[in-house]
Design a protein around this motif. Sequence first.
Motif, PDB file in Angstrom:
ATOM      1  N   LEU A   1       8.335  -7.517  13.149  1.00 40.32           N
ATOM      2  CA  LEU A   1       7.409  -7.247  14.287  1.00 40.32           C
ATOM      3  C   LEU A   1       7.283  -5.706  14.488  1.00 40.32           C
ATOM      4  O   LEU A   1       6.038  -5.045  14.604  1.00 40.32           O
ATOM      5  N   ALA A   2       8.155  -5.016  13.962  1.00 38.54           N
ATOM      6  CA  ALA A   2       7.973  -3.354  14.052  1.00 38.54           C
ATOM      7  C   ALA A   2       7.037  -2.892  13.142  1.00 38.54           C
ATOM      8  O   ALA A   2       6.118  -2.033  13.456  1.00 38.54           O
ATOM      9  N   VAL A   3       6.995  -3.678  11.802  1.00 40.72           N
ATOM     10  CA  VAL A   3       6.154  -3.244  10.747  1.00 40.72           C
ATOM     11  C   VAL A   3       4.845  -3.690  11.086  1.00 40.72           C
ATOM     12  O   VAL A   3       3.875  -3.104  11.030  1.00 40.72           O
ATOM     13  N   ASP A   4       4.763  -4.872  11.925  1.00 44.53           N
ATOM     14  CA  ASP A   4       3.309  -5.434  12.421  1.00 44.53           C
ATOM     15  C   ASP A   4       2.683  -4.465  13.293  1.00 44.53           C
ATOM     16  O   ASP A   4       1.395  -4.273  13.282  1.00 44.53           O
ATOM     17  N   MET A   5       3.685  -3.902  14.157  1.00 45.34           N
ATOM     18  CA  MET A   5       3.249  -3.126  15.366  1.00 45.34           C
ATOM     19  C   MET A   5       2.628  -1.896  14.876  1.00 45.34           C
ATOM     20  O   MET A   5       1.553  -1.150  15.200  1.00 45.34           O
ATOM     21  N   ALA A   6       3.457  -1.108  13.800  1.00 52.26           N
ATOM     22  CA  ALA A   6       3.059  -0.191  13.205  1.00 52.26           C
ATOM     23  C   ALA A   6       1.739  -0.198  12.372  1.00 52.26           C
ATOM     24  O   ALA A   6       0.717   0.705  12.802  1.00 52.26           O
ATOM     25  N   ALA A   7       1.484  -1.192  11.849  1.00 52.95           N
ATOM     26  CA  ALA A   7       0.184  -1.389  11.194  1.00 52.95           C
ATOM     27  C   ALA A   7      -0.870  -1.741  12.139  1.00 52.95           C
ATOM     28  O   ALA A   7      -2.021  -0.926  11.962  1.00 52.95           O
ATOM     29  N   GLU A   8      -0.851  -2.367  13.181  1.00 46.38           N
ATOM     30  CA  GLU A   8      -1.766  -2.425  14.205  1.00 46.38           C
ATOM     31  C   GLU A   8      -1.910  -1.093  14.732  1.00 46.38           C
ATOM     32  O   GLU A   8      -3.324  -0.914  15.075  1.00 46.38           O
ATOM     33  N   SER A   9      -1.184  -0.273  14.868  1.00 50.32           N
ATOM     34  CA  SER A   9      -1.155   0.893  15.890  1.00 50.32           C
ATOM     35  C   SER A   9      -1.676   2.248  14.983  1.00 50.32           C
ATOM     36  O   SER A   9      -1.965   3.297  15.459  1.00 50.32           O
ATOM     37  N   GLY A  10      -1.657   2.052  13.497  1.00 51.34           N
ATOM     38  CA  GLY A  10      -1.939   3.052  12.820  1.00 51.34           C
ATOM     39  C   GLY A  10      -0.693   4.101  12.524  1.00 51.34           C
ATOM     40  O   GLY A  10      -0.676   5.055  12.348  1.00 51.34           O
ATOM     41  N   LEU A  11       0.466   3.535  12.831  1.00 49.10           N
ATOM     42  CA  LEU A  11       1.557   4.439  12.938  1.00 49.10           C
ATOM     43  C   LEU A  11       2.262   4.424  11.410  1.00 49.10           C
ATOM     44  O   LEU A  11       2.546   3.470  10.784  1.00 49.10           O
ATOM     45  N   THR A  12       2.832   5.717  11.214  1.00 50.72           N
ATOM     46  CA  THR A  12       3.560   5.639   9.822  1.00 50.72           C
ATOM     47  C   THR A  12       5.050   5.253   9.852  1.00 50.72           C
ATOM     48  O   THR A  12       5.675   5.752  10.713  1.00 50.72           O
ATOM     49  N   LEU A  13       5.552   4.176   9.343  1.00 47.91           N
ATOM     50  CA  LEU A  13       6.752   3.725   9.583  1.00 47.91           C
ATOM     51  C   LEU A  13       7.522   3.912   8.362  1.00 47.91           C
ATOM     52  O   LEU A  13       6.985   3.218   7.435  1.00 47.91           O
ATOM     53  N   VAL A  14       8.602   4.257   8.217  1.00 46.23           N
ATOM     54  CA  VAL A  14       9.384   4.791   7.276  1.00 46.23           C
ATOM     55  C   VAL A  14      10.785   4.157   7.499  1.00 46.23           C
ATOM     56  O   VAL A  14      11.414   4.558   8.560  1.00 46.23           O
ATOM     57  N   GLY A  15      11.486   3.237   6.687  1.00 44.88           N
ATOM     58  CA  GLY A  15      12.797   2.698   6.889  1.00 44.88           C
ATOM     59  C   GLY A  15      13.653   3.019   5.745  1.00 44.88           C
ATOM     60  O   GLY A  15      13.354   3.705   4.519  1.00 44.88           O
ATOM     61  N   PHE A  16      15.056   2.801   5.876  1.00 43.54           N
ATOM     62  CA  PHE A  16      16.012   3.211   4.734  1.00 43.54           C
ATOM     63  C   PHE A  16      15.982   4.594   4.353  1.00 43.54           C
ATOM     64  O   PHE A  16      16.004   4.801   3.132  1.00 43.54           O
ATOM     65  N   LEU A  17      15.656   5.282   5.436  1.00 44.68           N
ATOM     66  CA  LEU A  17      15.254   6.800   4.938  1.00 44.68           C
ATOM     67  C   LEU A  17      16.711   7.580   4.856  1.00 44.68           C
ATOM     68  O   LEU A  17      17.552   8.223   5.767  1.00 44.68           O
ATOM     69  N   ARG A  18      17.295   7.629   3.473  1.00 41.96           N
ATOM     70  CA  ARG A  18      18.690   8.073   3.275  1.00 41.96           C
ATOM     71  C   ARG A  18      18.576   8.831   1.973  1.00 41.96           C
ATOM     72  O   ARG A  18      18.448   8.180   0.718  1.00 41.96           O
ATOM     73  N   GLY A  19      18.699  10.175   2.312  1.00 43.12           N
ATOM     74  CA  GLY A  19      18.542  11.056   1.331  1.00 43.12           C
ATOM     75  C   GLY A  19      17.210  11.157   0.428  1.00 43.12           C
ATOM     76  O   GLY A  19      16.313  11.242   1.155  1.00 43.12           O
ATOM     77  N   GLU A  20      17.029  10.896  -0.900  1.00 42.95           N
ATOM     78  CA  GLU A  20      16.024  10.954  -1.355  1.00 42.95           C
ATOM     79  C   GLU A  20      15.408   9.627  -1.615  1.00 42.95           C
ATOM     80  O   GLU A  20      14.203   9.618  -2.232  1.00 42.95           O
ATOM     81  N   THR A  21      15.841   8.597  -0.968  1.00 46.85           N
ATOM     82  CA  THR A  21      15.046   7.352  -0.997  1.00 46.85           C
ATOM     83  C   THR A  21      14.821   6.800   0.219  1.00 46.85           C
ATOM     84  O   THR A  21      15.214   7.174   1.281  1.00 46.85           O
ATOM     85  N   MET A  22      13.744   6.037   0.365  1.00 47.60           N
ATOM     86  CA  MET A  22      13.272   5.471   1.482  1.00 47.60           C
ATOM     87  C   MET A  22      12.094   4.332   1.076  1.00 47.60           C
ATOM     88  O   MET A  22      11.609   4.260   0.111  1.00 47.60           O
ATOM     89  N   ASN A  23      11.800   3.673   2.286  1.00 49.43           N
ATOM     90  CA  ASN A  23      10.846   2.636   2.058  1.00 49.43           C
ATOM     91  C   ASN A  23       9.546   2.937   3.029  1.00 49.43           C
ATOM     92  O   ASN A  23      10.061   3.176   4.276  1.00 49.43           O
TER      93      ASN A  23
END
Length: 287
Positions: A238-260
């Motif tokens: 639902l967080a991803v859906d909300m971000a997409a709906e609102s035009g927000l950039t959402l990044v997860g697993f932000l750890r060092g040089e890797t991220m989604n």
Amino acid sequence: MSRITARRKTIRITSHGEITRPDTLAVEEPLEIRLGGEQLTVTMRTPGSDIDLVHGFLLGEGIIGSADDVVSARYCAGTDENGHNTYNVLDVQLRTPVPVRGRHVLTTGACGLCGKTALEDVRTRTRYPIPADGLLVDIGTLATLPAELRTRQAVFDATGGLHAAGLFTEDGAALAVREDIGRHNAVDKVLGWAMRENRIPANDLVLIVSGRASFELVQKAVMAGIPMLGAVSAPSSLAVDMAAESGLTLVGFLRGETMNIYTGAHRLHRSAVTESPIAPATAGNHS
């Protein structure tokens, strides 16, 4: 840190036997929020930055849109068994009063909120739609922000028991970092700081959180006009859906040089890496 941390006796089991010693714990206490003398809600929080917390909470609920909407925010009398003020009741006087009785406070995903209703509710209530362009963050800079956040978690260092949230500029400068027993409270505290510093809407800032990205945290970012949210752990669907709906950039697993990157990849400058999708991060600590 007298009210932020507390000492309690513990028995520590080690390979060398038992050790009885005091341990430092994060304090958790209720904060009752009142509007014009009437109770609006009670939240469990770590004491500190309560005025900011209340401003951020009221912003997230769509009750206020700027610091000018608040006439005053004062602690009410409340005492413990020793007669000392507990500072656990805060009354807010609004420039334009709103009814409290029967008021619907937005429920979080932990309470079984309907996804479609939640998305429509936030989209129609926010006063600060997120602009499609403007903020552009280098992916290398974004990768450094969780470590920058971590260096400012003094109470976590002492207790190991707090979440953190921070607001950063697009070049990685930390503007405000707050800690709390609740991740939503930590976000409210930094958003309240931004409001009281006249930085709302925060169209030029990045919000970084130490744990996962729930719907509630995305909702708070959207209500503040923040275009980018980075989380050390996973987002919810639902967080991803909300971000997409609102035009927000959402990044997860932000750890060092890797991220989604889940949504809004256009705000991340990726010249230093390949343009192919970033490999999915492995599930780890979903704190």
